[in-house]
Design a protein around this motif. Sequence first.
Motif, PDB file in Angstrom:
ATOM      1  N   ASN A  52       0.866  -1.174   0.000  1.00  0.00           N
ATOM      2  CA  ASN A  52       0.000   0.000   0.000  1.00  0.00           C
ATOM      3  C   ASN A  52       0.900   1.220   0.000  1.00  0.00           C
ATOM      4  O   ASN A  52       2.119   1.107   0.212  1.00  0.00           O
ATOM      5  N   ASP A  53       0.321   2.376  -0.264  1.00  0.00           N
ATOM      6  CA  ASP A  53       1.140   3.587  -0.358  1.00  0.00           C
ATOM      7  C   ASP A  53       1.888   3.907   0.935  1.00  0.00           C
ATOM      8  O   ASP A  53       3.076   4.233   0.883  1.00  0.00           O
ATOM      9  N   LEU A  56       4.935   1.602   1.121  1.00  0.00           N
ATOM     10  CA  LEU A  56       5.955   1.982   0.138  1.00  0.00           C
ATOM     11  C   LEU A  56       6.593   3.324   0.477  1.00  0.00           C
ATOM     12  O   LEU A  56       7.797   3.515   0.272  1.00  0.00           O
ATOM     13  N   ASN A  57       5.798   4.247   1.017  1.00  0.00           N
ATOM     14  CA  ASN A  57       6.353   5.536   1.441  1.00  0.00           C
ATOM     15  C   ASN A  57       7.382   5.347   2.549  1.00  0.00           C
ATOM     16  O   ASN A  57       8.435   5.995   2.543  1.00  0.00           O
ATOM     17  N   GLU A  60      10.528   3.819   1.041  1.00  0.00           N
ATOM     18  CA  GLU A  60      11.211   4.835   0.227  1.00  0.00           C
ATOM     19  C   GLU A  60      11.948   5.842   1.104  1.00  0.00           C
ATOM     20  O   GLU A  60      13.075   6.243   0.801  1.00  0.00           O
ATOM     21  N   ARG A  76      11.320   3.122  -6.071  1.00  0.00           N
ATOM     22  CA  ARG A  76       9.858   3.265  -6.017  1.00  0.00           C
ATOM     23  C   ARG A  76       9.234   3.073  -7.398  1.00  0.00           C
ATOM     24  O   ARG A  76       8.214   2.401  -7.536  1.00  0.00           O
ATOM     25  N   ALA A  80       6.915  -0.639  -8.462  1.00  0.00           N
ATOM     26  CA  ALA A  80       5.541  -0.535  -8.967  1.00  0.00           C
ATOM     27  C   ALA A  80       5.238  -1.613 -10.000  1.00  0.00           C
ATOM     28  O   ALA A  80       4.074  -1.984 -10.187  1.00  0.00           O
ATOM     29  N   LEU A  85      -1.353  -2.869  -5.284  1.00  0.00           N
ATOM     30  CA  LEU A  85      -1.711  -1.973  -4.188  1.00  0.00           C
ATOM     31  C   LEU A  85      -3.061  -2.365  -3.596  1.00  0.00           C
ATOM     32  O   LEU A  85      -3.994  -2.712  -4.318  1.00  0.00           O
ATOM     33  N   ASP A  87      -5.931  -0.987  -0.735  1.00  0.00           N
ATOM     34  CA  ASP A  87      -6.412   0.127   0.083  1.00  0.00           C
ATOM     35  C   ASP A  87      -6.836  -0.384   1.452  1.00  0.00           C
ATOM     36  O   ASP A  87      -7.299  -1.519   1.580  1.00  0.00           O
ATOM     37  N   GLU A  90      -6.944   4.536   7.081  1.00  0.00           N
ATOM     38  CA  GLU A  90      -5.772   5.213   7.630  1.00  0.00           C
ATOM     39  C   GLU A  90      -5.601   4.854   9.095  1.00  0.00           C
ATOM     40  O   GLU A  90      -6.569   4.588   9.798  1.00  0.00           O
ATOM     41  N   THR A  98      -2.570  -4.394   4.975  1.00  0.00           N
ATOM     42  CA  THR A  98      -2.468  -4.910   3.618  1.00  0.00           C
ATOM     43  C   THR A  98      -2.785  -6.395   3.591  1.00  0.00           C
ATOM     44  O   THR A  98      -3.503  -6.866   2.706  1.00  0.00           O
TER      45      THR A  98
END
Length: 166
Positions: A52-53, A56-57, A60, A76, A80, A85, A87, A90, A98
Motif C-alpha cells: 500500500n502507499d 511503500l512511502n 522509500e 519506487r 511498482a 496496491l 487500500d 488510515e 495490507t
Amino acid sequence: MREREPPSIDADPMARVVADADVLAADLLVGGSSREALDLAYAHDWITLLANDPLLNDAEAVIADLAGADLAAAWRARIADFVTLVDHPEGDHPALATALHGDARHVLSLDRRLQSAGAGTAIRREAGVETSVRAPDAFVRLFDPADVYEAIHGDAYPGPDRDSRV
C-alpha cells in the motif's frame, strides 16, 4: 528485459505476500534473507506481492535516508512493476492492514514484536486474518514454491517463470 503483466490480486491467498517496509528496504540495501525471501515472490508470476502507499512511502523514506533520494525514487518506480496496491483505512499498521484487506497469508517483517506467538494470536483473533508474520529467513526456510504451486494449481511445479531481480 521482458514486458511484465500488470500485478493482480487474483492469486490464491497462499500465494499472496506482504513485505513490511523494513524488509523492502533491506532487500535493496542489505540483501541477505530479505532479498532471498522477496526473490521467491519476484521469480514467480503466480505469487502476488501486496503493498500500500504508506508501506511503500516508509520504505522509500528509509532508502532515501540511507542511500539517497535518487536511488529511493528509482526503487519506487521499479517496485511498482511488481506490487499490487491494496487500500485500507488510515491509521492501521501498513503491512498488517495490507494482509487483512488483500487476504494475504504471509507477512514478512523484521519487527520481532509482530513475529511473536502472542501477536499472531491477536492478529487472527482481532482482525480475523489467517496470516503468519515471519522474519525473512524463516519464510525462506518454510515457503516451498513447489508445494504451494502444486496445492494451488493441482499440477507439477514448472519452476521460476520470471527474472527475480527488480
